[in-house]
Design an enzyme around this catalytic site. Structure first.
Site, PDB file in Angstrom:
ATOM      1  N   SER A 111       0.815  -1.211   0.000  1.00  0.00           N
ATOM      2  CA  SER A 111       0.000   0.000   0.000  1.00  0.00           C
ATOM      3  C   SER A 111       0.848   1.260   0.000  1.00  0.00           C
ATOM      4  O   SER A 111       0.316   2.356  -0.178  1.00  0.00           O
ATOM      5  CB  SER A 111      -0.907   0.017   1.236  1.00  0.00           C
ATOM      6  OG  SER A 111      -0.126  -0.007   2.419  1.00  0.00           O
ATOM      7  N   HIS A 167      -2.487  -3.160  -5.919  1.00  0.00           N
ATOM      8  CA  HIS A 167      -2.906  -2.774  -4.570  1.00  0.00           C
ATOM      9  C   HIS A 167      -4.405  -2.941  -4.386  1.00  0.00           C
ATOM     10  O   HIS A 167      -5.197  -2.105  -4.812  1.00  0.00           O
ATOM     11  CB  HIS A 167      -2.484  -1.323  -4.293  1.00  0.00           C
ATOM     12  CG  HIS A 167      -2.920  -0.825  -2.943  1.00  0.00           C
ATOM     13  ND1 HIS A 167      -3.220   0.495  -2.695  1.00  0.00           N
ATOM     14  CD2 HIS A 167      -3.107  -1.484  -1.765  1.00  0.00           C
ATOM     15  CE1 HIS A 167      -3.579   0.627  -1.436  1.00  0.00           C
ATOM     16  NE2 HIS A 167      -3.521  -0.565  -0.855  1.00  0.00           N
ATOM     17  N   GLU A 227      -5.580  -0.420  -7.339  1.00  0.00           N
ATOM     18  CA  GLU A 227      -4.559   0.424  -7.959  1.00  0.00           C
ATOM     19  C   GLU A 227      -3.513  -0.466  -8.621  1.00  0.00           C
ATOM     20  O   GLU A 227      -2.902  -1.312  -7.963  1.00  0.00           O
ATOM     21  CB  GLU A 227      -3.885   1.314  -6.912  1.00  0.00           C
ATOM     22  CG  GLU A 227      -4.772   2.406  -6.372  1.00  0.00           C
ATOM     23  CD  GLU A 227      -4.080   3.263  -5.320  1.00  0.00           C
ATOM     24  OE1 GLU A 227      -4.250   4.486  -5.336  1.00  0.00           O
ATOM     25  OE2 GLU A 227      -3.371   2.688  -4.464  1.00  0.00           O
ATOM     26  N   ASN A 229      -4.026   6.583  -0.968  1.00  0.00           N
ATOM     27  CA  ASN A 229      -3.465   6.850   0.357  1.00  0.00           C
ATOM     28  C   ASN A 229      -2.828   8.229   0.427  1.00  0.00           C
ATOM     29  O   ASN A 229      -2.893   8.918   1.448  1.00  0.00           O
ATOM     30  CB  ASN A 229      -2.436   5.782   0.727  1.00  0.00           C
ATOM     31  CG  ASN A 229      -3.095   4.501   1.205  1.00  0.00           C
ATOM     32  OD1 ASN A 229      -4.265   4.495   1.572  1.00  0.00           O
ATOM     33  ND2 ASN A 229      -2.363   3.403   1.182  1.00  0.00           N
TER      34      ASN A 229
END
Length: 731
Positions: free
Chosen positions: A437, A458, A470, A508
């Site tokens: 991540s 991800h 992702e 993120n």
């Protein structure tokens, strides 16, 4: 019947008087109700209205992909005026009314999706039968586009399945499988795949012979029937539902419109179909509808390999991923493996030793049993899925994998060691992917000899529920690898967004400034519950501090450390997270974080040792429709999304917005952070960010792109330029 050749339909009549009307819209992966289909259907219905020999009409599809995925969404997006909308809706309502009035029995045979207008057409028929497998999806998802069912769905569904069931389906836009639809009386038969052909024919034979014995459509309790079938009961249901949706109707006006249309179905002397089309027409011009339509088209665009790798699409067809390996049977690895098996892939999950493999098998069993119980599966279906997954500590079973996904501890040296070993054993075309991540894909790729076949994949937790994946393209990752990964993600039922290898990738990185600012506000003495309440009012599915407890404060601490090189002001956030982690407050997993938790439920706020007072801002902000708390928390997300756009972490603005909606639940009715920036106006946004920078520090420094755009009075999107109509169905 007249001997007419149709573009979209094949019509045949047999000696029994059974008319088979088979839909196959050319050059479409799924059948949709476009202008051509509706015109031909009207012609067929005209013939049926004058027939005195046909006993049964059967509507079905010859496409293996499914029955009917709904109306042509591009036609909805292209509606030019309220008059145009009213005419389109009225024509559909009248056509389905004519189908309902046909004198012969009408049967709809469903496999795959039957959604939106497809279900509304089915509701005009006497019987619905469905194939009982995982691809069957039945529902009215229009609410997710900011509109309501417009071709009779709000009028006919309540009469078929009851008020409470119909409210649940229409207001949530949720899909049912065949068994769930049978349980509420929406379908009359749910036939297993192995009995499908014979079961359909037997059902039709029974109608022709007059021997059909349909079980009662609904198995509702007497209390439910009392609520559904009395004016007092319905009033209670409508009042309770109205209270539940009241707080959401400002953001989602379609909820109120749907409730109004459904109510009209029970008012004697009221034309409910008129109410339905009037409400539908009103909703089309709302910003919510335009934003949700834009997200629909963006989602379909993201799921096409051509969007990301125009020159390498063939790779996905020439080297399809069929066998999937997973390294690590923890929560993420088990989730990825179980989902891959469910979607038809052969799966091998590798663990370090037999004890870990045994724990992994138990984790897989829990996931499968939970799914099977929810879906009402037979023992055979459970065993069939379980047998697709092998959990082992033997390397040999991995060698034939087309893709191996690493899902182990977030330590660079450990991951590199694993990939170095894998690189030596797999074939030339095998893709190696990391589920990290936050760690650098390029640094990880240094451990392999074929970095062109290496990338990030991800998944978000929980894997089963989160739609976004992702795909991280490192400097050496080939377009062919990206194309194959996009095809794989789509086959998994997920939506891919391709990002560059930047700290935190996209989601993120954009999310953390928001979470970090919430932590800083708690340090200043802001009330935890008030912060979360304000952001739920903005449209987030949960507040930032609730979300941190859900994610885990230890995980947030790790991500914060990895983002320090691209975000300013991280140190005090890390300091507070570290203090809470050291105190054993990891969030939901330890029943304590910003809130207490018990049996998976959030409880009261935990008092933290904070002595400072909340900042008081001068009333100098320009109007942006945000409260002070919302502004301070939302602006960091907007700024970081703009920076990701200028750094080309993701090339397209629409993809940034889609990723944040799918990956974080960012207020979908607002379209995503860059749409919010446009709605506020870049000049207002710049001025307010400069005020925040003065009062809170340089972490609010406006991005260079925002400053430039304000001088040019620019925007991220032209009017409706996200409504790329290459995708056309309501599925």
């Amino acid at each position: 019947m007249n001997n007419v050749t149709y573009k979209n339909f094949t019509v045949t009549v047999d000696a029994r008087g059974v008319c088979q009307i088979v839909l196959d819209v050319p050059n479409r992966p799924l059948n949709v109700l476009d202008h051509s289909v509706m015109t031909e259907l009207a012609s067929i219905v005209s013939d049926l209205e004058t027939s005195d020999t046909i006993k049964v009409v059967v509507f079905r599809s010859s496409k293996e992909s499914g029955y009917l995925a709904g109306a042509d969404v591009s036609a909805i997006a292209n509606i030019q005026s309220p008059q145009h909308a009213a005419r389109l809706i009225e024509n559909g309502q009248l056509l389905f009314q004519r189908i309902e009035w046909l004198p012969m029995k009408k049967v709809v045979v469903i496999h795959g999706p039957c959604l939106g207008g497809g279900l509304e057409m089915a509701l005009a028929c006497d019987y619905i039968i469905a194939r009982d497998n995982s691809s069957t999806k039945i529902g009215l998802p229009e609410i997710k586009l900011g509109v309501i069912p417009g071709w009779g769905g709000t009028q006919r569904l309540p009469k078929r399945v009851g008020l409470q069931n119909s409210l649940s389906m229409i207001l949530q836009g949720k899909h049912l499988d065949a068994k769930e639809a049978l349980n509420i009386g929406l379908v009359d038969r749910a036939i297993p795949p192995e009995d499908w052909a014979d079961g359909v024919e037997q059902f039709i034979d029974n109608i022709v012979s007059g021997s059909l014995n349909c079980s009662p459509r609904s198995h509702r309790k007497w209390t439910t029937r009392l609520l559904d079938n009395t004016s007092l009961g319905r009033a209670i249901v409508f009042r309770a539902t109205g209270k539940k949706i009241a707080a959401k109707t400002k953001a989602f006006p379609a909820l109120k419109s749907a409730l109004k249309a459904i109510k009209s179905a029970y008012v004697r002397g009221k034309d409910g179909f008129f109410v339905e089309r009037t409400e539908f027409t009103k909703l089309l011009s709302t910003p919510t509808c335009r934003n949700l339509l834009g997200l629909f088209f963006a989602r379909e665009k993201a799921r096409s390999p051509k969007t990301w790798t125009v020159d390498s699409v063939r790779a996905a067809h020439e080297m399809p991923i069929q066998r999937v390996g997973v390294i690590g049977a923890g929560a993420m690895g088990a989730g990825i493996g179980q989902l891959a098996a469910l979607r038809g892939f052969d799966v091998v999950i590798k663990e370090v030793n037999e004890d870990a493999a045994t724990q992994g098998r138990r984790r897989i069993d829990v996931l499968i049993n939970s799914l099977a119980n929810r879906k009402g599966w037979s023992d055979f279906q459970r065993r069939d899925l379980t047998q697709k997954i092998t959990v082992t500590c033997d390397d040999d079973l991995l060698r034939q994998s087309d893709l191996i996904v690493e899902a182990i501890v977030e330590r660079m040296e450990t991951k590199q060691a694993v990939f170095s070993e894998l690189d030596a054993m797999v074939g030339q075309d095998t893709i190696l992917a990391t589920n990290t991540s936050s760690l650098s894909v390029d640094t990880m790729a240094m451990a392999v000899s074929r970095p062109a076949n290496f990338g990030g994949l991800h998944f978000f937790n929980p894997v089963q529920r989160m739609e976004l994946v992702e795909i991280v393209q490192g400097k050496a990752t080939s377009d062919a690898t990206v194309s194959r990964l996009v095809a794989f993600v789509r086959a998994m039922g997920k939506t891919p967004i391709v990002t560059s290898d930047s700290p935190g990738f996209l989601v993120n990185r954009v999310l953390f400034p928001y979470l970090g600012e919430a932590i800083l506000m708690v340090r200043e003495g802001y009330d935890v519950a008030k912060i979360d309440k304000e952001l739920r009012r903005f449209g987030m599915p949960m507040g930032p501090l609730e979300l941190l407890d859900q994610i885990g404060l230890d995980v947030a601490l790790h991500v914060a450390g990895s983002l320090s090189e691209v975000l300013s002001g991280v140190e005090p956030v890390v300091e507070m997270l570290q203090m809470m982690v050291d105190d054993g407050k990891l969030g939901k997993k330890t029943n304590a974080g910003f809130y207490r938790h018990s049996n998976g439920r959030r409880g009261e706020v935990i008092e933290l040792a904070i002595s400072t007072q909340p900042k008081k801002f001068a009333e100098t902000f320009l109007d942006d429709s945000l409260t002070p708390i919302q502004r301070r928390l939302v602006y960091p997300m907007l700024a970081e999304a703009i920076k990701c756009h200028e750094e080309r972490v993701v090339v397209e603005a629409w993809a940034i917005d889609l990723a944040m909606v799918l990956g974080t639940g960012f207020a979908p009715h607002l379209g995503g952070p860059l749409h919010v920036a446009d709605s506020i106006g870049v000049q207002t946004l710049l001025t307010n960010m400069e005020f925040l920078q003065e009062q809170c520090g340089d972490r609010f420094a406006p991005p260079a792109t925002l400053t430039r755009m304000a001088k040019e009075d620019g925007s991220f999107f032209e009017t409706d330029d996200t409504l790329d109509h290459s995708a056309t169905t309501t599925n």
